[in-house]
Design a protein around this motif. Structure first.
Motif, mmCIF file in Angstrom:
data_model
loop_
_atom_site.group_PDB
_atom_site.id
_atom_site.type_symbol
_atom_site.label_atom_id
_atom_site.label_comp_id
_atom_site.label_asym_id
_atom_site.label_seq_id
_atom_site.Cartn_x
_atom_site.Cartn_y
_atom_site.Cartn_z
ATOM 1 N N THR A 1 0.580 -1.456 -0.137
ATOM 2 C CA THR A 1 0.159 -0.155 -0.389
ATOM 3 C C THR A 1 0.819 1.356 -0.099
ATOM 4 O OG1 THR A 1 -0.299 -0.232 2.331
ATOM 5 C CG2 THR A 1 -2.045 -1.000 0.690
ATOM 6 N N GLU A 2 0.198 2.750 -0.667
ATOM 7 C CA GLU A 2 1.243 3.919 -0.070
ATOM 8 C C GLU A 2 0.979 4.223 0.135
ATOM 9 O OE1 GLU A 2 1.020 8.244 -2.408
ATOM 10 O OE2 GLU A 2 -1.152 6.411 -1.948
ATOM 11 N N ASP A 3 2.162 4.428 0.637
ATOM 12 C CA ASP A 3 2.478 5.422 1.849
ATOM 13 C C ASP A 3 2.756 6.693 1.380
ATOM 14 O OD1 ASP A 3 3.993 6.849 3.836
ATOM 15 O OD2 ASP A 3 6.028 5.543 3.904
ATOM 16 N N VAL A 4 1.866 8.168 2.503
ATOM 17 C CA VAL A 4 1.089 8.993 1.548
ATOM 18 C C VAL A 4 2.340 10.258 1.904
ATOM 19 C CG1 VAL A 4 -0.423 10.626 2.092
ATOM 20 C CG2 VAL A 4 -1.109 8.057 1.990
ATOM 21 N N ASP A 5 2.603 9.812 2.368
ATOM 22 C CA ASP A 5 3.684 11.089 2.906
ATOM 23 C C ASP A 5 5.166 10.605 3.272
ATOM 24 O OD1 ASP A 5 2.044 12.726 3.895
ATOM 25 O OD2 ASP A 5 1.816 12.168 5.965
ATOM 26 N N GLY A 6 4.813 9.194 2.970
ATOM 27 C CA GLY A 6 6.805 8.902 2.853
ATOM 28 C C GLY A 6 7.749 8.725 3.948
ATOM 29 N N ASP A 7 6.499 8.515 5.104
ATOM 30 C CA ASP A 7 7.284 8.744 6.784
ATOM 31 C C ASP A 7 6.861 7.284 7.483
ATOM 32 O OD1 ASP A 7 4.651 9.323 7.224
ATOM 33 O OD2 ASP A 7 4.995 11.481 8.300
ATOM 34 N N GLY A 8 5.684 6.819 7.245
ATOM 35 C CA GLY A 8 5.533 5.166 7.824
ATOM 36 C C GLY A 8 4.285 6.227 8.989
ATOM 37 N N SER A 9 3.991 6.919 8.217
ATOM 38 C CA SER A 9 3.050 7.647 9.031
ATOM 39 C C SER A 9 1.062 6.378 9.513
ATOM 40 C CB SER A 9 2.627 9.195 8.934
ATOM 41 O OG SER A 9 1.527 9.726 9.604
ATOM 42 N N LEU A 10 1.439 5.829 9.438
ATOM 43 C CA LEU A 10 0.117 4.769 9.510
ATOM 44 C C LEU A 10 -1.559 5.921 10.069
ATOM 45 C CD1 LEU A 10 -1.356 1.786 9.368
ATOM 46 C CD2 LEU A 10 -0.866 1.819 12.149
ATOM 47 N N PRO A 11 -1.341 6.401 10.619
ATOM 48 C CA PRO A 11 -2.770 7.272 10.677
ATOM 49 C C PRO A 11 -3.382 7.725 8.672
ATOM 50 C CG PRO A 11 -1.911 7.804 12.790
ATOM 51 C CD PRO A 11 -1.151 7.241 12.033
ATOM 52 N N ALA A 12 -2.043 8.415 8.407
ATOM 53 C CA ALA A 12 -2.790 8.790 7.491
ATOM 54 C C ALA A 12 -2.551 8.179 5.958
ATOM 55 C CB ALA A 12 -0.759 9.740 7.297
ATOM 56 N N ASN A 13 -1.875 6.593 6.441
ATOM 57 C CA ASN A 13 -1.994 5.763 5.643
ATOM 58 C C ASN A 13 -3.477 5.201 5.256
ATOM 59 O OD1 ASN A 13 0.168 6.657 4.377
ATOM 60 N ND2 ASN A 13 1.701 4.624 5.741
ATOM 61 N N LEU A 14 -3.759 4.850 6.841
ATOM 62 C CA LEU A 14 -4.868 3.899 6.985
ATOM 63 C C LEU A 14 -6.660 5.438 6.634
ATOM 64 C CD1 LEU A 14 -4.938 3.036 10.171
ATOM 65 C CD2 LEU A 14 -4.971 1.531 7.889
#
Length: 374
Positions: free
Chosen positions: A135-148
């Motif tokens: 799945t895509e890492d939206v911010d490129g930093d592994g931020s789970l809430p943002a990705n979910l």
């Protein structure tokens, strides 16, 4: 030739930043796709593995700094999948393919591929299916809430995975291996899998258990299942999330990390009382044809758990219980002297049932041994 591996990931994670789409060799790409379309000429081909890049960019093609270095956009992945299935379903191809493995299938769905005649024809012949979802890492930093928070993620696990892939093989599949590479699925994102009438081997990686319905789903394969592998699949003993929950305690409108999204909803929470001792005890009695069970925590830190699933042993693992707190997966605290970095004033405590879990697992092994005459 009976087995073929196709690797499209041109660069490893350590050198992604050297890649620039501007310099992609278009002629070479077209030649590669043309070769895929001729795979049907391999008359004895029975097993195909497609390895894609673990890095991906979502449908909105988000323009973060890191996204420029992602080598495989959705169009590229679509072209590869279309060409692969076209080659495997060519008029000169023989229907011998039984095993399909896709490592790092992008978790956003692909209607162009799913609706194609070639895709549906090939999938109708598949008996063994291995899928690892990335799945895509939206911010490129592994931020789970943002990705979910990505809608396409919930759409994919919620129904597209089932409708576009699993429903096509549910009556002919004998072996299923399903992994999520970089996040747990099952509760969030929600995923309800279908029952497979001929399933003999089931391998799950990264699936979270949070309702008895999921246990009953595994038990629904009692008449056929001979092998069960559980790799880094925690039981979710508690959830606290800024969202209204439905009657089954799933979030109606997922809102994650309220401190950053500005959610004004009061947190909802629920506890799940089942433990692995309950699951193992049910497996021992209910899976009457089971001949092998393996469970534990594979090579997730090296990102090789999926290809090395056959090397997984059998035992208890420290991460077998988790809680979901405000969009973050956390380990429950260990009693009075344990550590916990969550925000709950009174979060669930790590279950004190190691002995019971182990005894129940031994019950499964004993049931298998008696079945095998050992």
């Amino acid at each position: 030739m009976t087995q073929l591996t196709i690797d499209t990931a041109e660069y490893t994670d350590t050198c992604m930043d050297t890649y620039d789409w501007e310099y992609r060799d278009e002629e070479l790409l077209l030649s590669f796709l043309a070769v895929l379309k001729k795979l049907g000429r391999l008359r004895n081909l029975r097993s195909v593995t497609l390895r894609c890049s673990s890095e991906c960019v979502g449908p909105q093609q988000r323009r973060h700094w890191w996204a420029r270095n992602v080598p495989e956009c959705i169009k590229f992945r679509t072209d590869v999948l279309q060409s692969l299935f076209a080659g495997l379903n060519a008029s000169h191809a023989t229907p011998k393919l039984e095993h399909l493995c896709i490592e790092n299938l992008q978790g956003c769905g692909n209607e162009t591929v799913a609706r194609s005649r070639d895709f549906r024809a090939v999938m109708s012949r598949v008996r063994k299916l291995d899928l690892q979802i990335t799945t895509e890492d939206v911010d490129g930093d592994g931020s789970l809430p943002a990705n979910l928070g990505k809608k396409e993620l919930h759409s994919f696990f919620g129904h597209r995975l089932v409708q576009e892939w699993l429903e096509l093989v549910r009556n002919n599949l004998t072996h299923l291996k399903l992994y999520s590479r970089n996040m747990y699925f099952g509760y969030l994102p929600k995923c309800h899998l279908p029952t497979f009438s001929a399933l003999r081997s089931l391998t799950l990686g990264g699936m979270s258990f949070n309702h008895d319905e999921q246990l009953n789903w595994i038990l629904s394969h009692r008449d056929t299942l001979e092998e069960l592998v559980i790799d880094n699949c925690p039981i979710v003993i508690g959830v606290r999330i800024p969202s209204t929950l439905d009657s089954d305690n799933y979030p109606i409108e997922p809102l994650f990390n309220s401190s950053t999204t500005g959610s004004i909803l009061a947190p909802s929470s629920f506890l799940y009382s089942a433990r692995w001792r309950d699951y193992f005890s049910r497996f021992a009695v209910g899976l009457v044809k089971l001949r092998s069970i393996r469970c534990g925590f594979g090579d997730w830190y090296d990102n090789t758990a999926f290809p090395k699933s056959m090397e997984l042993g059998t035992g208890l693992w420290a991460q077998r219980y988790r809680i979901l707190d405000d969009g973050e997966w956390r380990r429950p605290r260990f009693g009075e002297h344990g550590s916990y970095d969550g925000k709950w004033s009174d979060p669930p405590v790590y279950p004190d049932c190691t002995d019971e879990d182990w005894i129940a697992l031994c019950e499964v092994k004993a049931a298998i041994a008696s079945r095998l005459g050992g």
